[in-house]
Design an enzyme around this catalytic site. Sequence first.
Site, PDB file in Angstrom:
ATOM      1  N   HIS A 255       0.844  -1.214   0.000  1.00  0.00           N
ATOM      2  CA  HIS A 255       0.000   0.000   0.000  1.00  0.00           C
ATOM      3  C   HIS A 255       0.875   1.259   0.000  1.00  0.00           C
ATOM      4  O   HIS A 255       0.585   2.221  -0.712  1.00  0.00           O
ATOM      5  CB  HIS A 255      -0.878   0.050   1.263  1.00  0.00           C
ATOM      6  CG  HIS A 255      -1.871  -1.063   1.394  1.00  0.00           C
ATOM      7  ND1 HIS A 255      -2.034  -1.791   2.546  1.00  0.00           N
ATOM      8  CD2 HIS A 255      -2.771  -1.564   0.504  1.00  0.00           C
ATOM      9  CE1 HIS A 255      -2.998  -2.688   2.369  1.00  0.00           C
ATOM     10  NE2 HIS A 255      -3.455  -2.577   1.141  1.00  0.00           N
TER      11      HIS A 255
ATOM     12  N   SER B 228      -2.903  -7.744   2.908  1.00  0.00           N
ATOM     13  CA  SER B 228      -3.186  -7.603   4.347  1.00  0.00           C
ATOM     14  C   SER B 228      -3.631  -8.939   4.930  1.00  0.00           C
ATOM     15  O   SER B 228      -3.288  -9.271   6.065  1.00  0.00           O
ATOM     16  CB  SER B 228      -4.277  -6.566   4.574  1.00  0.00           C
ATOM     17  OG  SER B 228      -3.850  -5.308   4.149  1.00  0.00           O
TER      18      SER B 228
ATOM     19  N   LYS C 120     -17.619  -6.360   7.821  1.00  0.00           N
ATOM     20  CA  LYS C 120     -16.561  -7.297   7.414  1.00  0.00           C
ATOM     21  C   LYS C 120     -15.722  -7.775   8.595  1.00  0.00           C
ATOM     22  O   LYS C 120     -14.823  -8.583   8.424  1.00  0.00           O
ATOM     23  CB  LYS C 120     -15.637  -6.618   6.390  1.00  0.00           C
ATOM     24  CG  LYS C 120     -16.065  -6.826   4.935  1.00  0.00           C
ATOM     25  CD  LYS C 120     -15.159  -6.048   4.002  1.00  0.00           C
ATOM     26  CE  LYS C 120     -14.437  -6.918   2.993  1.00  0.00           C
ATOM     27  NZ  LYS C 120     -13.495  -6.111   2.178  1.00  0.00           N
TER      28      LYS C 120
ATOM     29  N   ARG D 238      -1.691  -6.261  -8.477  1.00  0.00           N
ATOM     30  CA  ARG D 238      -0.545  -7.108  -8.136  1.00  0.00           C
ATOM     31  C   ARG D 238      -0.288  -8.161  -9.203  1.00  0.00           C
ATOM     32  O   ARG D 238       0.813  -8.324  -9.684  1.00  0.00           O
ATOM     33  CB  ARG D 238      -0.787  -7.802  -6.789  1.00  0.00           C
ATOM     34  CG  ARG D 238      -0.645  -6.876  -5.615  1.00  0.00           C
ATOM     35  CD  ARG D 238      -1.152  -7.509  -4.373  1.00  0.00           C
ATOM     36  NE  ARG D 238      -2.574  -7.828  -4.519  1.00  0.00           N
ATOM     37  CZ  ARG D 238      -3.386  -8.131  -3.525  1.00  0.00           C
ATOM     38  NH1 ARG D 238      -2.915  -8.215  -2.305  1.00  0.00           N
ATOM     39  NH2 ARG D 238      -4.655  -8.374  -3.736  1.00  0.00           N
TER      40      ARG D 238
HETATM   41  O1  PNS Z   1      -8.737  -3.221   0.122  1.00  0.00           O
HETATM   42  P1  PNS Z   1      -9.994  -3.750  -0.497  1.00  0.00           P
HETATM   43  O2  PNS Z   1     -10.823  -4.456   0.549  1.00  0.00           O
HETATM   44  O3  PNS Z   1      -9.732  -4.599  -1.706  1.00  0.00           O
HETATM   45  O4  PNS Z   1     -10.845  -2.465  -0.996  1.00  0.00           O
HETATM   46  C1  PNS Z   1     -12.101  -2.630  -1.603  1.00  0.00           C
HETATM   47  C2  PNS Z   1     -12.825  -1.289  -1.743  1.00  0.00           C
HETATM   48  C3  PNS Z   1     -12.843  -0.568  -0.431  1.00  0.00           C
HETATM   49  C4  PNS Z   1     -12.127  -0.442  -2.779  1.00  0.00           C
HETATM   50  C5  PNS Z   1     -14.278  -1.585  -2.239  1.00  0.00           C
HETATM   51  O5  PNS Z   1     -14.826  -2.625  -1.479  1.00  0.00           O
HETATM   52  C6  PNS Z   1     -15.196  -0.370  -2.114  1.00  0.00           C
HETATM   53  O6  PNS Z   1     -15.042   0.611  -2.810  1.00  0.00           O
HETATM   54  N1  PNS Z   1     -16.148  -0.468  -1.180  1.00  0.00           N
HETATM   55  C7  PNS Z   1     -17.092   0.599  -0.873  1.00  0.00           C
HETATM   56  C8  PNS Z   1     -18.496   0.215  -1.291  1.00  0.00           C
HETATM   57  C9  PNS Z   1     -18.656   0.392  -2.785  1.00  0.00           C
HETATM   58  O7  PNS Z   1     -18.473   1.467  -3.330  1.00  0.00           O
HETATM   59  N2  PNS Z   1     -19.029  -0.713  -3.478  1.00  0.00           N
HETATM   60  C10 PNS Z   1     -19.214  -0.716  -4.890  1.00  0.00           C
HETATM   61  C11 PNS Z   1     -18.054  -1.374  -5.623  1.00  0.00           C
HETATM   62  S1  PNS Z   1     -17.746  -3.026  -5.054  1.00  0.00           S
END
Ligand code: PNS
Length: 159
Positions: A17, A129, A41, A90
């Site tokens: 990150h 993570s 979560k 990645r």
């Molecule tokens: O680090 P991560 O868990 O892969 O991040 C995922 C993230 C936070 C980018 C994604 O889950 C997100 O944007 N969540 C907020 C809810 C949302 O906007 N959902 C619509 C797209 S899945």
Amino acid sequence: MSRAIYPGSFDPVTFGHIDIIKRSSAMFDEVIVGVLNNSAKNPLFSTEERMEMLMETTKEFDNVKIISFGGLLIDYMKDNDISVIVRGLRAVTDFEYELQIAQSNRKVSKETIDTVFLTTSIEYAYLSSSIVREYASYGTDVSDFVPAFVAQRLENRFR
Ligand code: PNS
């Protein structure tokens, strides 16, 4: 002014990150690191703890700001006048999921939002993570993967 948001769970922040934050902070005038407030979560660290670790880790970057958001990312972006999302890629395994999110975010935002992908530096290609949490939960030293103070936090959490 060019602004971008780098969203994620950051549970906890890793060197992968930090690499993306550093590189995007050189590309945009301001980078907002958005910590997903995802109580559903059941994260290992609270939103406040994850933000605090990010603040400590990114304090050398003047144009990086740490925030948290709940709900839809694109709603936060609209409310705060941000139109670019940064995500790290990645490996090919990330691609399908990231493509799906990027395309749906673009569609739902009525083509007002774009996603920029940075390929993760090769030394962090395997890092996540969840892998860090898994090793730390067995008492393994994870200081190759996360800053020393984050490794210490993990050790304390699993002790
Ligand atoms: O680090 P991560 O868990 O892969 O991040 C995922 C993230 C936070 C980018 C994604 O889950 C997100 O944007 N969540 C907020 C809810 C949302 O906007 N959902 C619509 C797209 S899945």
